[in-house]
Design a protein around this motif. Structure first.
Motif, PDB file in Angstrom:
ATOM      1  N   TRP A 284      -3.006   7.316  22.730  1.00 54.18           N
ATOM      2  CA  TRP A 284      -2.628   8.375  22.400  1.00 54.18           C
ATOM      3  C   TRP A 284      -1.715   8.791  21.389  1.00 54.18           C
ATOM      4  O   TRP A 284      -1.516   9.244  20.463  1.00 54.18           O
ATOM      5  CB  TRP A 284      -1.790   9.496  23.730  1.00 54.18           C
ATOM      6  N   LEU A 285      -1.896   8.009  21.285  1.00 47.49           N
ATOM      7  CA  LEU A 285      -0.552   7.204  20.131  1.00 47.49           C
ATOM      8  C   LEU A 285      -0.710   7.231  18.859  1.00 47.49           C
ATOM      9  O   LEU A 285      -0.457   7.635  17.951  1.00 47.49           O
ATOM     10  CB  LEU A 285       0.715   6.157  20.395  1.00 47.49           C
ATOM     11  N   LYS A 286      -2.373   6.487  18.928  1.00 47.84           N
ATOM     12  CA  LYS A 286      -2.702   5.999  17.650  1.00 47.84           C
ATOM     13  C   LYS A 286      -3.440   7.691  17.168  1.00 47.84           C
ATOM     14  O   LYS A 286      -3.302   7.848  16.208  1.00 47.84           O
ATOM     15  CB  LYS A 286      -3.829   5.778  17.051  1.00 47.84           C
ATOM     16  N   TRP A 287      -3.674   8.501  18.027  1.00 40.17           N
ATOM     17  CA  TRP A 287      -4.581   9.640  17.634  1.00 40.17           C
ATOM     18  C   TRP A 287      -2.721  10.705  17.561  1.00 40.17           C
ATOM     19  O   TRP A 287      -3.409  11.708  16.040  1.00 40.17           O
ATOM     20  CB  TRP A 287      -5.142  11.016  18.728  1.00 40.17           C
ATOM     21  N   LEU A 288      -2.436  10.828  17.980  1.00 40.31           N
ATOM     22  CA  LEU A 288      -0.884  11.638  17.060  1.00 40.31           C
ATOM     23  C   LEU A 288      -0.177  11.290  16.444  1.00 40.31           C
ATOM     24  O   LEU A 288       0.006  11.903  14.950  1.00 40.31           O
ATOM     25  CB  LEU A 288       0.439  11.012  17.885  1.00 40.31           C
TER      26      LEU A 288
ATOM     27  N   VAL B 106       5.972  16.998   5.312  1.00 36.82           N
ATOM     28  CA  VAL B 106       4.963  16.241   5.856  1.00 36.82           C
ATOM     29  C   VAL B 106       5.911  14.816   5.908  1.00 36.82           C
ATOM     30  O   VAL B 106       6.129  13.668   6.557  1.00 36.82           O
ATOM     31  CB  VAL B 106       3.506  16.101   4.722  1.00 36.82           C
ATOM     32  N   PHE B 107       6.731  14.889   4.371  1.00 36.35           N
ATOM     33  CA  PHE B 107       7.902  13.531   4.324  1.00 36.35           C
ATOM     34  C   PHE B 107       8.932  13.650   5.685  1.00 36.35           C
ATOM     35  O   PHE B 107       9.338  13.329   6.420  1.00 36.35           O
ATOM     36  CB  PHE B 107       8.078  13.844   3.010  1.00 36.35           C
ATOM     37  N   LEU B 108       9.585  15.063   5.715  1.00 34.05           N
ATOM     38  CA  LEU B 108      10.360  15.067   6.643  1.00 34.05           C
ATOM     39  C   LEU B 108      10.064  14.780   8.478  1.00 34.05           C
ATOM     40  O   LEU B 108      10.686  13.688   9.265  1.00 34.05           O
ATOM     41  CB  LEU B 108      11.122  16.436   6.796  1.00 34.05           C
ATOM     42  N   ILE B 109       8.280  14.649   8.523  1.00 31.19           N
ATOM     43  CA  ILE B 109       8.361  14.823  10.181  1.00 31.19           C
ATOM     44  C   ILE B 109       7.614  13.667   9.728  1.00 31.19           C
ATOM     45  O   ILE B 109       7.803  12.770  11.244  1.00 31.19           O
ATOM     46  CB  ILE B 109       6.448  15.323   9.737  1.00 31.19           C
ATOM     47  N   SER B 110       7.471  12.448   9.146  1.00 30.31           N
ATOM     48  CA  SER B 110       6.964  11.521   9.222  1.00 30.31           C
ATOM     49  C   SER B 110       8.444  10.709   8.979  1.00 30.31           C
ATOM     50  O   SER B 110       8.152  10.151   9.766  1.00 30.31           O
ATOM     51  CB  SER B 110       6.835  10.869   7.777  1.00 30.31           C
ATOM     52  N   LEU B 111       9.267  10.882   9.327  1.00 27.08           N
ATOM     53  CA  LEU B 111      10.826  10.371   8.927  1.00 27.08           C
ATOM     54  C   LEU B 111      11.415  10.879  10.229  1.00 27.08           C
ATOM     55  O   LEU B 111      12.301   9.834  10.804  1.00 27.08           O
ATOM     56  CB  LEU B 111      11.625  11.009   7.970  1.00 27.08           C
ATOM     57  N   THR B 112      10.877  12.065  11.264  1.00 25.57           N
ATOM     58  CA  THR B 112      11.417  12.315  12.350  1.00 25.57           C
ATOM     59  C   THR B 112      10.779  11.930  13.392  1.00 25.57           C
ATOM     60  O   THR B 112      10.746  10.428  14.441  1.00 25.57           O
ATOM     61  CB  THR B 112      12.194  13.599  12.707  1.00 25.57           C
ATOM     62  N   LEU B 113       9.480  12.182  13.207  1.00 22.30           N
ATOM     63  CA  LEU B 113       8.474  12.275  14.423  1.00 22.30           C
ATOM     64  C   LEU B 113       7.427  11.321  14.752  1.00 22.30           C
ATOM     65  O   LEU B 113       7.543  10.235  15.500  1.00 22.30           O
ATOM     66  CB  LEU B 113       8.041  13.492  15.135  1.00 22.30           C
TER      67      LEU B 113
ATOM     68  N   LEU C 277       6.947   7.954  16.933  1.00 24.92           N
ATOM     69  CA  LEU C 277       5.936   7.152  17.200  1.00 24.92           C
ATOM     70  C   LEU C 277       5.736   5.394  16.984  1.00 24.92           C
ATOM     71  O   LEU C 277       5.094   5.224  17.932  1.00 24.92           O
ATOM     72  CB  LEU C 277       4.877   8.427  16.924  1.00 24.92           C
ATOM     73  N   PHE C 278       6.371   5.538  15.443  1.00 25.29           N
ATOM     74  CA  PHE C 278       5.738   4.014  15.286  1.00 25.29           C
ATOM     75  C   PHE C 278       6.296   3.121  15.933  1.00 25.29           C
ATOM     76  O   PHE C 278       6.110   1.953  16.341  1.00 25.29           O
ATOM     77  CB  PHE C 278       5.639   4.079  14.040  1.00 25.29           C
ATOM     78  N   ALA C 279       7.161   3.574  16.026  1.00 21.53           N
ATOM     79  CA  ALA C 279       8.603   1.940  17.027  1.00 21.53           C
ATOM     80  C   ALA C 279       8.406   2.084  18.201  1.00 21.53           C
ATOM     81  O   ALA C 279       7.523   0.943  19.124  1.00 21.53           O
ATOM     82  CB  ALA C 279       9.454   2.806  16.781  1.00 21.53           C
TER      83      ALA C 279
ATOM     84  N   MET D 117       4.889  -1.031  22.005  1.00 18.48           N
ATOM     85  CA  MET D 117       3.639  -1.729  22.959  1.00 18.48           C
ATOM     86  C   MET D 117       2.048  -2.279  22.356  1.00 18.48           C
ATOM     87  O   MET D 117       2.039  -3.278  22.975  1.00 18.48           O
ATOM     88  CB  MET D 117       2.512   0.009  22.286  1.00 18.48           C
ATOM     89  N   GLN D 118       2.164  -3.490  21.648  1.00 17.32           N
ATOM     90  CA  GLN D 118       1.563  -4.457  20.558  1.00 17.32           C
ATOM     91  C   GLN D 118       2.459  -5.039  20.727  1.00 17.32           C
ATOM     92  O   GLN D 118       1.804  -6.224  21.322  1.00 17.32           O
ATOM     93  CB  GLN D 118       1.596  -4.151  18.982  1.00 17.32           C
ATOM     94  N   GLU D 119       3.782  -5.269  20.939  1.00 12.49           N
ATOM     95  CA  GLU D 119       4.927  -6.784  21.425  1.00 12.49           C
ATOM     96  C   GLU D 119       4.644  -6.792  22.874  1.00 12.49           C
ATOM     97  O   GLU D 119       3.887  -8.046  23.546  1.00 12.49           O
ATOM     98  CB  GLU D 119       5.901  -6.467  21.193  1.00 12.49           C
ATOM     99  N   SER D 120       4.427  -5.401  23.486  1.00  9.23           N
ATOM    100  CA  SER D 120       4.435  -5.815  25.301  1.00  9.23           C
ATOM    101  C   SER D 120       2.889  -6.283  24.943  1.00  9.23           C
ATOM    102  O   SER D 120       2.858  -7.731  26.356  1.00  9.23           O
ATOM    103  CB  SER D 120       4.552  -4.399  25.238  1.00  9.23           C
TER     104      SER D 120
END
Length: 283
Positions: free
Chosen positions: A5-9, A46-53, A57-59, A64-67
Motif C-alpha cells: 500500500w505504501l508503494k501504491w500511495l 505537487v512539490f508541497l505534497i511531496s515535501l509533506t505527505l 511515506l518514503f520514511a 520497512m525495508q530496513e526491517s
C-alpha cells in the motif's frame, strides 16, 4: 500500513493531487485564477505534497525495508545455525560416539595385535572427525570457493581435497562453461557437490569418484539446461539409508536444489555404487 500500500500511495498521490487541482480549478476557481497562474500553481502543489505527505511515506518505506533486511539477516543466521547443527549431529557427534566405543574396546584389548588394530581404528575416526570439522567450517564461509579461484579451479580444488583426505581417486569431467552459470548458481551447486562428496567419503567405501558436468542447449527456446553427476563405485545406497532418522545430508542437498528450481536425485548406479544427479536451467 503494508509495504504494498505504501508503494501504491507514493505512486498515486501526485497523480491524484494534479487531478483534484485541475478539477477544482476548472469547476470553481477559473473565474478567479488565470490559466497561466493555474499552470504555475500545479507543480507548486505537487512539490508541497511531496515535501509533506510523500516525505513521511518514503520514511516509512525505508523503515520497512530496513526491517525486512534485518529479518532476512536473522533468518539467514538461523538457517546457517540449523545447517551447522545438522552437520554436527549427523557427522561429528556420531563419530565421537564411535570413538568412545573404540576407546572402551581398547581398554578391553587382550593382545598387542588387538591394541594395534583398535588404535588404527581410533586414528581413522579422529581423522574422520577432523574432516567433518573442516567441512563445517567451510560451510560457514560467505562463499564456498575463494575469490581468487575460478569456478573450474574450485571444482578441481574440491576434488583434490577429497582425494587427499580420503584416498578415493577423484576425476573431474566438466563441460559447462563458467559464463553459463550465475554466481548464485555456482555457489549453490558447489555446496551440493561438496555435501555429496563428503557423503561418499563417509559412507560409500568407494575407490573412485567421477564428477561430470554437461550442458544441453535448447534449439527452439531459451530453456538450456546443465546436468551435474557425481558417480561413485561404492557399496550403493537404499531408500532406507537415505532418509533414516538423523540423516540430514541428502535432505540439505534437496533443499538447496529446490530453492534454485533444480531437480536432485540420489539413486543406485547402473552397475555399482551411487549416482547423485542435479539438473537445472542455466542463465
Amino acid at each position: 500500513m503494508s509495504y504494498k500500500w505504501l508503494k501504491w500511495l507514493i505512486l498515486w498521490i501526485p497523480t491524484v493531487t494534479i487531478g483534484v487541482w485541475e478539477y477544482l480549478r476548472h469547476m470553481l476557481l477559473l473565474p478567479f485564477i488565470s490559466m497561466d497562474l493555474g499552470n504555475l500553481l500545479a507543480p507548486v502543489f505537487v512539490f508541497l505534497i511531496s515535501l509533506t505527505l510523500l516525505r513521511s511515506l518514503f520514511a516509512k518505506l525505508e523503515q520497512m525495508q530496513e526491517s525486512l533486511q534485518r529479518e532476512r539477516i536473522v533468518k539467514a543466521a538461523f538457517e546457517e545455525r540449523e545447517q551447522l547443527a545438522r552437520e554436527l549431529h549427523d557427522g561429528i557427534s556420531q563419530s565421537l560416539f564411535m570413538l568412545s566405543v573404540k576407546l572402551d574396546k581398547l581398554e578391553r584389548a587382550q593382545s598387542d595385535s588387538d591394541v594395534q588394530q583398535t588404535t588404527e581404528q581410533i586414528r581413522l575416526t579422529v581423522r574422520h572427525v577432523y574432516d567433518d570439522v573442516r567441512q563445517s567450517i567451510a560451510n560457514l564461509h560467505d562463499a564456498p570457493f575463494p575469490e581468487d579461484m575460478s569456478w573450474m579451479q574450485s571444482i578441481h580444488h574440491l576434488a583434490a581435497e577429497i582425494e587427499q583426505t580420503s584416498g578415493i581417486q577423484t576425476t573431474v569431467e566438466w563441460h559447462v562453461q563458467e559464463r553459463l552459470l550465475s554466481y548464485k548458481q555456482k555457489v549453490e551447486l558447489l555446496a551440493i557437490m561438496r555435501e555429496a562428496l563428503m557423503n561418499v567419503q563417509k559412507h560409500a567405501r568407494a575407490g573412485r569418484i567421477v564428477i561430470r558436468g554437461d550442458y544441453e542447449a535448447a534449439i527452439h527456446s531459451d530453456d538450456s539446461t546443465f546436468r551435474c553427476t557425481i558417480l561413485d563405485d561404492g557399496i550403493g545406497v537404499s531408500e532406507q539409508m537415505l532418509y533414516e532418522k538423523g540423516k540430514y545430508g541428502v535432505k540439505m542437498m534437496q533443499e538447496r536444489a529446490a530453492a534454485m528450481g533444480w531437480t536432485l536425485t540420489v539413486q543406485a548406479a547402473q552397475h555399482q555404487g551411487t549416482k547423485v544427479e542435479i539438473i537445472g536451467r542455466s542463465i
